[in-house]
Design an enzyme around this catalytic site. Structure first.
Site, PDB file in Angstrom:
ATOM      1  N   SER A  45       3.868   4.298   6.554  1.00 19.31           N
ATOM      2  CA  SER A  45       3.590   4.049   7.974  1.00 19.31           C
ATOM      3  C   SER A  45       4.836   4.364   8.810  1.00 19.31           C
ATOM      4  O   SER A  45       4.733   4.804   9.956  1.00 19.31           O
ATOM      5  CB  SER A  45       3.125   2.613   8.207  1.00 19.31           C
ATOM      6  OG  SER A  45       4.090   1.686   7.774  1.00 19.31           O
ATOM      7  N   GLN A 102      -6.944   5.435   6.168  1.00 14.92           N
ATOM      8  CA  GLN A 102      -5.623   6.010   6.410  1.00 14.92           C
ATOM      9  C   GLN A 102      -5.589   6.972   7.611  1.00 14.92           C
ATOM     10  O   GLN A 102      -4.670   6.926   8.418  1.00 14.92           O
ATOM     11  CB  GLN A 102      -5.138   6.714   5.141  1.00 14.92           C
ATOM     12  CG  GLN A 102      -3.639   6.731   5.007  1.00 14.92           C
ATOM     13  CD  GLN A 102      -3.186   7.360   3.700  1.00 14.92           C
ATOM     14  OE1 GLN A 102      -3.834   8.249   3.159  1.00 14.92           O
ATOM     15  NE2 GLN A 102      -2.059   6.928   3.191  1.00 14.92           N
ATOM     16  N   TYR A 137       0.801  -1.239   0.000  1.00 20.04           N
ATOM     17  CA  TYR A 137       0.000   0.000   0.000  1.00 20.04           C
ATOM     18  C   TYR A 137       0.826   1.277   0.000  1.00 20.04           C
ATOM     19  O   TYR A 137       0.268   2.365   0.061  1.00 20.04           O
ATOM     20  CB  TYR A 137      -0.927   0.008   1.229  1.00 20.04           C
ATOM     21  CG  TYR A 137      -1.794  -1.222   1.265  1.00 20.04           C
ATOM     22  CD1 TYR A 137      -2.836  -1.364   0.356  1.00 20.04           C
ATOM     23  CD2 TYR A 137      -1.545  -2.252   2.152  1.00 20.04           C
ATOM     24  CE1 TYR A 137      -3.614  -2.500   0.341  1.00 20.04           C
ATOM     25  CE2 TYR A 137      -2.330  -3.398   2.146  1.00 20.04           C
ATOM     26  CZ  TYR A 137      -3.357  -3.510   1.239  1.00 20.04           C
ATOM     27  OH  TYR A 137      -4.114  -4.638   1.223  1.00 20.04           O
ATOM     28  N   ARG A 183       6.238  -0.361   8.804  1.00 22.11           N
ATOM     29  CA  ARG A 183       7.007  -0.955   7.705  1.00 22.11           C
ATOM     30  C   ARG A 183       7.053   0.025   6.523  1.00 22.11           C
ATOM     31  O   ARG A 183       6.427   1.089   6.570  1.00 22.11           O
ATOM     32  CB  ARG A 183       6.366  -2.277   7.300  1.00 22.11           C
ATOM     33  CG  ARG A 183       5.058  -2.107   6.541  1.00 22.11           C
ATOM     34  CD  ARG A 183       4.393  -3.434   6.214  1.00 22.11           C
ATOM     35  NE  ARG A 183       3.488  -3.284   5.077  1.00 22.11           N
ATOM     36  CZ  ARG A 183       2.599  -4.199   4.702  1.00 22.11           C
ATOM     37  NH1 ARG A 183       2.497  -5.326   5.366  1.00 22.11           N
ATOM     38  NH2 ARG A 183       1.846  -3.977   3.647  1.00 22.11           N
ATOM     39  N   GLU A 185       7.264   2.654   3.806  1.00 19.03           N
ATOM     40  CA  GLU A 185       7.631   4.074   3.738  1.00 19.03           C
ATOM     41  C   GLU A 185       6.630   4.952   4.485  1.00 19.03           C
ATOM     42  O   GLU A 185       6.988   5.748   5.340  1.00 19.03           O
ATOM     43  CB  GLU A 185       7.720   4.510   2.267  1.00 19.03           C
ATOM     44  CG  GLU A 185       7.894   5.997   2.107  1.00 19.03           C
ATOM     45  CD  GLU A 185       8.451   6.423   0.763  1.00 19.03           C
ATOM     46  OE1 GLU A 185       9.112   5.628   0.080  1.00 19.03           O
ATOM     47  OE2 GLU A 185       8.234   7.602   0.398  1.00 19.03           O
ATOM     48  N   ASP A 214       2.825   2.744  -2.272  1.00 21.61           N
ATOM     49  CA  ASP A 214       2.784   3.624  -3.449  1.00 21.61           C
ATOM     50  C   ASP A 214       1.504   4.455  -3.456  1.00 21.61           C
ATOM     51  O   ASP A 214       1.533   5.675  -3.616  1.00 21.61           O
ATOM     52  CB  ASP A 214       2.861   2.785  -4.734  1.00 21.61           C
ATOM     53  CG  ASP A 214       4.059   1.858  -4.729  1.00 21.61           C
ATOM     54  OD1 ASP A 214       5.189   2.365  -4.670  1.00 21.61           O
ATOM     55  OD2 ASP A 214       3.861   0.626  -4.744  1.00 21.61           O
ATOM     56  N   TYR A 252       5.860  -7.005   7.525  1.00 22.93           N
ATOM     57  CA  TYR A 252       5.874  -8.134   6.595  1.00 22.93           C
ATOM     58  C   TYR A 252       6.064  -9.400   7.432  1.00 22.93           C
ATOM     59  O   TYR A 252       6.349  -9.325   8.623  1.00 22.93           O
ATOM     60  CB  TYR A 252       7.024  -7.973   5.593  1.00 22.93           C
ATOM     61  CG  TYR A 252       7.052  -6.603   4.941  1.00 22.93           C
ATOM     62  CD1 TYR A 252       6.015  -6.203   4.104  1.00 22.93           C
ATOM     63  CD2 TYR A 252       8.082  -5.708   5.188  1.00 22.93           C
ATOM     64  CE1 TYR A 252       6.020  -4.937   3.519  1.00 22.93           C
ATOM     65  CE2 TYR A 252       8.093  -4.446   4.611  1.00 22.93           C
ATOM     66  CZ  TYR A 252       7.058  -4.069   3.781  1.00 22.93           C
ATOM     67  OH  TYR A 252       7.060  -2.814   3.220  1.00 22.93           O
TER      68      TYR A 252
HETATM   69  O1  TRH Z   1       2.390  -1.327   2.368  1.00 21.15           O
HETATM   70  P1  TRH Z   1       3.817  -1.038   2.504  1.00 21.15           P
HETATM   71  O2  TRH Z   1       4.672  -2.171   2.819  1.00 21.15           O
HETATM   72  O3  TRH Z   1       4.336  -0.334   1.221  1.00 21.15           O
HETATM   73  C1  TRH Z   1       5.617  -0.583   0.686  1.00 21.15           C
HETATM   74  C2  TRH Z   1       6.517   0.588   0.868  1.00 21.15           C
HETATM   75  O4  TRH Z   1       5.974   1.814   0.495  1.00 21.15           O
HETATM   76  C3  TRH Z   1       7.786   0.355   0.100  1.00 21.15           C
HETATM   77  O5  TRH Z   1       8.626   1.468   0.191  1.00 21.15           O
HETATM   78  C4  TRH Z   1       7.428   0.070  -1.333  1.00 21.15           C
HETATM   79  O6  TRH Z   1       8.546  -0.139  -2.070  1.00 21.15           O
HETATM   80  C5  TRH Z   1       6.556  -1.150  -1.373  1.00 21.15           C
HETATM   81  O7  TRH Z   1       5.388  -0.923  -0.643  1.00 21.15           O
HETATM   82  C6  TRH Z   1       6.181  -1.528  -2.787  1.00 21.15           C
HETATM   83  O8  TRH Z   1       4.027   0.027   3.698  1.00 21.15           O
HETATM   84  P2  TRH Z   1       3.698   1.588   3.809  1.00 21.15           P
HETATM   85  O9  TRH Z   1       4.568   2.386   2.930  1.00 21.15           O
HETATM   86  O10 TRH Z   1       3.746   1.875   5.236  1.00 21.15           O
HETATM   87  O11 TRH Z   1       2.209   1.734   3.298  1.00 21.15           O
HETATM   88  C7  TRH Z   1       1.116   1.290   4.027  1.00 21.15           C
HETATM   89  C8  TRH Z   1      -0.048   2.241   3.882  1.00 21.15           C
HETATM   90  O12 TRH Z   1      -1.217   1.643   4.432  1.00 21.15           O
HETATM   91  C9  TRH Z   1       0.160   3.555   4.636  1.00 21.15           C
HETATM   92  O13 TRH Z   1      -0.344   4.629   3.865  1.00 21.15           O
HETATM   93  C10 TRH Z   1      -0.700   3.388   5.876  1.00 21.15           C
HETATM   94  C11 TRH Z   1      -1.816   2.552   5.341  1.00 21.15           C
HETATM   95  N1  TRH Z   1      -2.587   1.790   6.336  1.00 21.15           N
HETATM   96  C12 TRH Z   1      -3.920   2.106   6.515  1.00 21.15           C
HETATM   97  O14 TRH Z   1      -4.447   3.029   5.886  1.00 21.15           O
HETATM   98  N2  TRH Z   1      -4.644   1.375   7.395  1.00 21.15           N
HETATM   99  C13 TRH Z   1      -4.130   0.362   8.124  1.00 21.15           C
HETATM  100  O15 TRH Z   1      -4.833  -0.277   8.925  1.00 21.15           O
HETATM  101  C14 TRH Z   1      -2.746   0.061   7.947  1.00 21.15           C
HETATM  102  C15 TRH Z   1      -2.113  -1.043   8.749  1.00 21.15           C
HETATM  103  C16 TRH Z   1      -2.004   0.782   7.039  1.00 21.15           C
END
Ligand code: TRH
Length: 377
Positions: free
Chosen positions: A275, A255, A15, A271, A273, A17, A193
């Protein structure tokens, strides 16, 4: 200055990106009055963060953002004043041609992944000449004044502090997720993860003297949890107790509510970027599961961030947090590192707020983008 923007998001996996681009799009509309079109190739990912969104719509408006489904059969549209390709996604060739041909010139930006590595500051804002004669500029988010800054909505830190000071609001919010905190319970959120190091952390929490409630939004880590708990299945609402540890599975929330969840907790495991950054704005100690990259490239990023984040901490506290982060990302033994962190709790807590306050004094990413455009004109 009013301009039209378009942001292209290709959902690779997870999520992050869409998390970053949706946040940026909303902020450009809400705080800068810009017209923003967000192209996304997998709107189902957006629906997780913004449940009002319709994953089947070709075009929809959400919070003032014009959201378009980005499909392989590209239908020509007039390019915007500023075109952002997020994380080096490939723009449709026909659109690039239209950008080059547009009478009023177009600013083309590649928004890069967040990294604390030093070279980022040297590359931020550099142009690269593209076939067809246009220039594309590299825009790097980051933690120092040489970079494009961090995504941070106006008033975020003030809102967060007010929420944290308002115990009834916190309790109401947690109740809305089905969470009743028991007196004296420490709250930890877990978003990660798959991680082979998880069992050793859970064991340390279960054997600890302090009672802990671990809040886990539904996601990839549930399998590891389930195995450690030795239960047949885990679903939203599941609650299991082992020693001093209560594990509770929450829904994946919108979000803005995820922010509130982070604000409620004493410690957040995050995890990727977005979050990772939101946990920093929560002003509480955190544990980062970095997105693993080929050939271990993520270790440089992890160490670069730790070098900045830990710089002002006394050596023992810095060592404790570094050991925990390394153990987590090596998927190794977490028990002794966790114990060392609990001994440094107050130090780490104060530091998390100071780090947040310091980072929040710098211009944010949206402000940086608007400024970049103004300077370029
Ligand atoms: O989901 P991610 O692991 O995304 C990753 C990273 O961005 C990484 O850099 C990229 O290369 C890869 O994807 C492809 O973790 P991230 O970045 O924290 O994104 C999660 C999103 O989900 C963030 O905007 C928060 C949101 N979220 C919610 O809206 N509700 C929830 O309950 C949770 C747990 C997260």
């Amino acid at each position: 200055m009013h301009a039209s923007w378009e942001i292209f998001c290709s959902v690779v996996d997870n999520y992050g990106d869409i998390g970053v681009t949706w946040r940026l799009a909303r902020q450009l509309v809400a705080e800068y009055g810009q017209s923003v079109r967000l192209w996304v190739d997998d709107p189902s990912a957006l629906v997780r963060l913004c449940p009002e969104a319709d994953e089947n719509a070709v075009r929809q408006w959400q919070q003032g953002v014009d959201i378009r489904r980005w499909t392989a059969d590209w239908q020509p549209v007039e390019p915007a004043d500023v075109v952002i390709e997020a994380f080096a996604c490939q723009l449709p060739a026909a659109h690039v041609a239209a950008m080059a041909a547009r009478q009023r010139k177009v600013l083309w930006l590649n928004l890069e992944y967040l990294s604390a590595e030093e070279w980022v500051g040297d590359c931020h804002g550099l142009p690269s000449l593209q076939p067809g004669g246009m220039q594309k500029f590299f825009f790097f988010p980051g933690f120092t004044e040489k970079t494009g800054g961090l995504l941070r909505e106006r008033g975020l830190i003030e809102r967060r502090r007010a929420f944290q000071a308002d115990e009834p609001a916190r309790a109401d919010f947690l109740r809305s997720l089905g969470v009743e905190v028991l007196p004296g319970e420490r709250l930890i959120s877990l978003f990660a993860y798959e991680n082979a190091g998880l069992p050793s952390w859970l064991t340390a929490l279960a054997d600890g003297s302090q009672s802990t409630r671990l809040l886990v939004p539904e996601g990839r880590i549930l399998g590891d949890l389930q195995r450690w708990l030795a239960v047949p299945a885990l679903q939203v609402g599941s609650e299991c107790r082992r020693g001093a540890l209560t594990i509770q599975v929450l829904p994946f929330v919108r979000q803005d509510d995820y922010d509130r969840l982070l604000w409620c907790c004493d410690f957040n495991a995050v995890r990727g970027e977005d979050s990772f950054l939101r946990a920093q704005w929560a002003g509480r100690p955190l544990l980062w599961h970095i997105y693993p990259q080929e050939e271990g490239a993520h270790w440089d990023k992890l160490d670069a961030f730790l070098a900045l984040y830990l710089a002002d901490l006394p050596p023992q506290a810095a060592h404790a947090l570094r050991s925990l982060w390394r153990a987590w990302n090596e998927e190794g033994e977490m028990g002794s590192a966790w114990e060392a962190v609990t001994e440094q709790w107050q130090e780490l807590r104060g530091h998390a707020e100071r780090w947040c306050a310091r980072q929040a004094t710098r211009p944010d990413l949206a402000a940086g983008l608007v400024q970049f455009y103004t300077d370029w004109l």
